[in-house]
Design an enzyme around this catalytic site. Structure first.
Site, mmCIF file in Angstrom:
data_model
loop_
_atom_site.group_PDB
_atom_site.id
_atom_site.type_symbol
_atom_site.label_atom_id
_atom_site.label_comp_id
_atom_site.label_asym_id
_atom_site.label_seq_id
_atom_site.Cartn_x
_atom_site.Cartn_y
_atom_site.Cartn_z
ATOM 1 N NE ARG A 96 -7.334 -33.693 -16.646
ATOM 2 C CZ ARG A 96 -6.304 -34.375 -17.114
ATOM 3 N NH1 ARG A 96 -5.433 -34.915 -16.276
ATOM 4 N NH2 ARG A 96 -6.118 -34.518 -18.415
ATOM 5 C CG HIS A 126 -12.276 -32.316 -14.014
ATOM 6 N ND1 HIS A 126 -11.684 -33.517 -14.324
ATOM 7 C CD2 HIS A 126 -12.056 -31.515 -15.097
ATOM 8 C CE1 HIS A 126 -11.139 -33.460 -15.532
ATOM 9 N NE2 HIS A 126 -11.349 -32.256 -16.027
ATOM 10 C CG HIS A 173 -4.723 -32.565 -21.719
ATOM 11 N ND1 HIS A 173 -4.288 -32.419 -20.422
ATOM 12 C CD2 HIS A 173 -6.041 -32.259 -21.713
ATOM 13 C CE1 HIS A 173 -5.296 -32.023 -19.653
ATOM 14 N NE2 HIS A 173 -6.366 -31.930 -20.421
ATOM 15 C CE1 TYR A 222 -8.083 -28.974 -17.313
ATOM 16 C CE2 TYR A 222 -8.146 -29.168 -19.694
ATOM 17 C CZ TYR A 222 -8.628 -29.538 -18.457
ATOM 18 O OH TYR A 222 -9.638 -30.443 -18.348
ATOM 19 N NE ARG A 278 -9.091 -37.114 -17.896
ATOM 20 C CZ ARG A 278 -8.050 -37.390 -18.656
ATOM 21 N NH1 ARG A 278 -7.189 -38.338 -18.277
ATOM 22 N NH2 ARG A 278 -7.839 -36.749 -19.791
ATOM 23 C CE LYS A 289 -12.799 -37.354 -21.147
ATOM 24 N NZ LYS A 289 -12.967 -35.911 -20.852
#
Length: 326
Positions: A281, A278, A304, A313, A198, A223
């Protein structure tokens, strides 16, 4: 015991005194309503279920939002976004006392906002309002007579997640314009595509957390709150090796918002539309799957924890899958 006093402005003030409870008082336009309120309070006190609504009736939502922004928001990684949403809540609902915020109030707010912004934006605003009211009940000892009104209102449906990927020729144009733009943006783009990190993880990366021998880097305070060790490709090592050592110890001594601004200008110069930093990513994560990495391997790189979230994704290109099928 309840007493009633006629005030000079033609209103009636009711006061209820009972051992073990603080004095309760409230003013009404008529004595009948004052007496009715007093009977209800006394009845609840007799049954041991009385909870005072005085704080909720005298505290504005704007005051509660300010307290949240001062005491809670600074500990959140999304503090800047929280402040923006908090300011909006104050502008739209801040003049209401807490006791007057009903499910209908929240519903009207939701519908009004949906006229101008997307559902996901409204979901985040409603979620913040719900968190503030929940905290008021659980930690700040504010009794809300109707409970948390947000819980009774349907959230707007979740929007479709972004699946923007780089199209043919876009990466070359993007990097060309980034090189022309100067600064750190070109190498940040390279490293984002190589690691799937990120924006915040890249600008917080320090030399002390990079092991060139093992070809790994530790991303701190990510995050989800955990540190994450990621592998570094040959290209990523090449990008890192050409960075000068800055006195701050950071690989890229640049603010996150400056990265966003530079990336936006680079995209504009490259005539690339609807591309965010973003999205790199997303592009990197999709490429990991196209390389043949398993879901758990990709998860270890990207961080994740929710594999269902990771699934969105993996928009693998149909033409590439067709080649594999023969």
């Amino acid at each position: 015991m309840a007493t009633f006093t006629k005030r000079g402005d033609g209103q009636w003030q009711a006061k209820v005194r009972k051992k073990g409870y603080p004095v309760q008082s409230k003013t009404f336009k008529t004595k009948v309503r004052a007496e009715q309120w007093a009977r209800n309070v006394e009845s609840e006190m007799d049954r041991g279920v009385f909870l005072s609504t005085s704080i909720a009736e005298s505290t504005l939502l704007s005051e509660l939002v300010d307290r949240y922004l001062t005491e809670v928001a600074p500990s959140k990684k999304s503090e800047a976004d929280i402040k923006v949403r908090g300011k909006l809540l104050k502008g739209k609902l801040g003049d209401r006392v807490l006791a007057a915020i009903t499910p209908l109030t929240v519903k009207e707010f939701r519908d009004m906002r949906l006229e101008t912004v997307k559902g996901d934006t409204v979901r985040k605003e409603m979620s913040l309002l719900s968190r503030i009211l929940k905290l008021a009940q659980q930690e700040w000892d504010i009794y809300l007579p109707r409970g948390n009104p947000v819980g009774s209102v349907a959230m707007p449906p979740k929007g479709k997640g972004r699946d923007r990927r780089l199209q043919s020729g876009e990466q070359e144009r993007l990097l060309r314009e980034a090189k022309e733009y100067g600064g750190y943006i070109e190498d940040l783009i390279h490293l984002a595509l190589e690691t799937g990190a990120r924006r915040g993880e890249l600008v917080n990366l320090q030399w002390a957390n990079i092991n060139m021998l093992k070809r790994t880097a530790i991303l701190s305070d990510t995050k989800n709150g955990d540190d994450r060790e990621i592998p570094l490709s040959s290209k990523a090592i090449e990008v890192i090796e050409r960075q000068p050592h800055h006195i701050t110890g950071f690989l890229f001594p640049i603010r996150g918002d400056s990265v966003t601004q530079a990336f936006s200008r680079v995209c504009q110069n490259a005539k690339i539309k609807d591309l965010r930093f973003h999205d790199l990513r997303h592009e990197a994560t999709s490429r990991f799957f196209e390389m043949g990495l398993e879901t758990m391997e990709v998860s270890a790189i990207t961080g994740h924890k929710d594999l269902a979230m990771l699934k969105r994704y993996t928009h693998l290109k149909a033409e590439d899958l067709a080649k594999k099928l023969g």
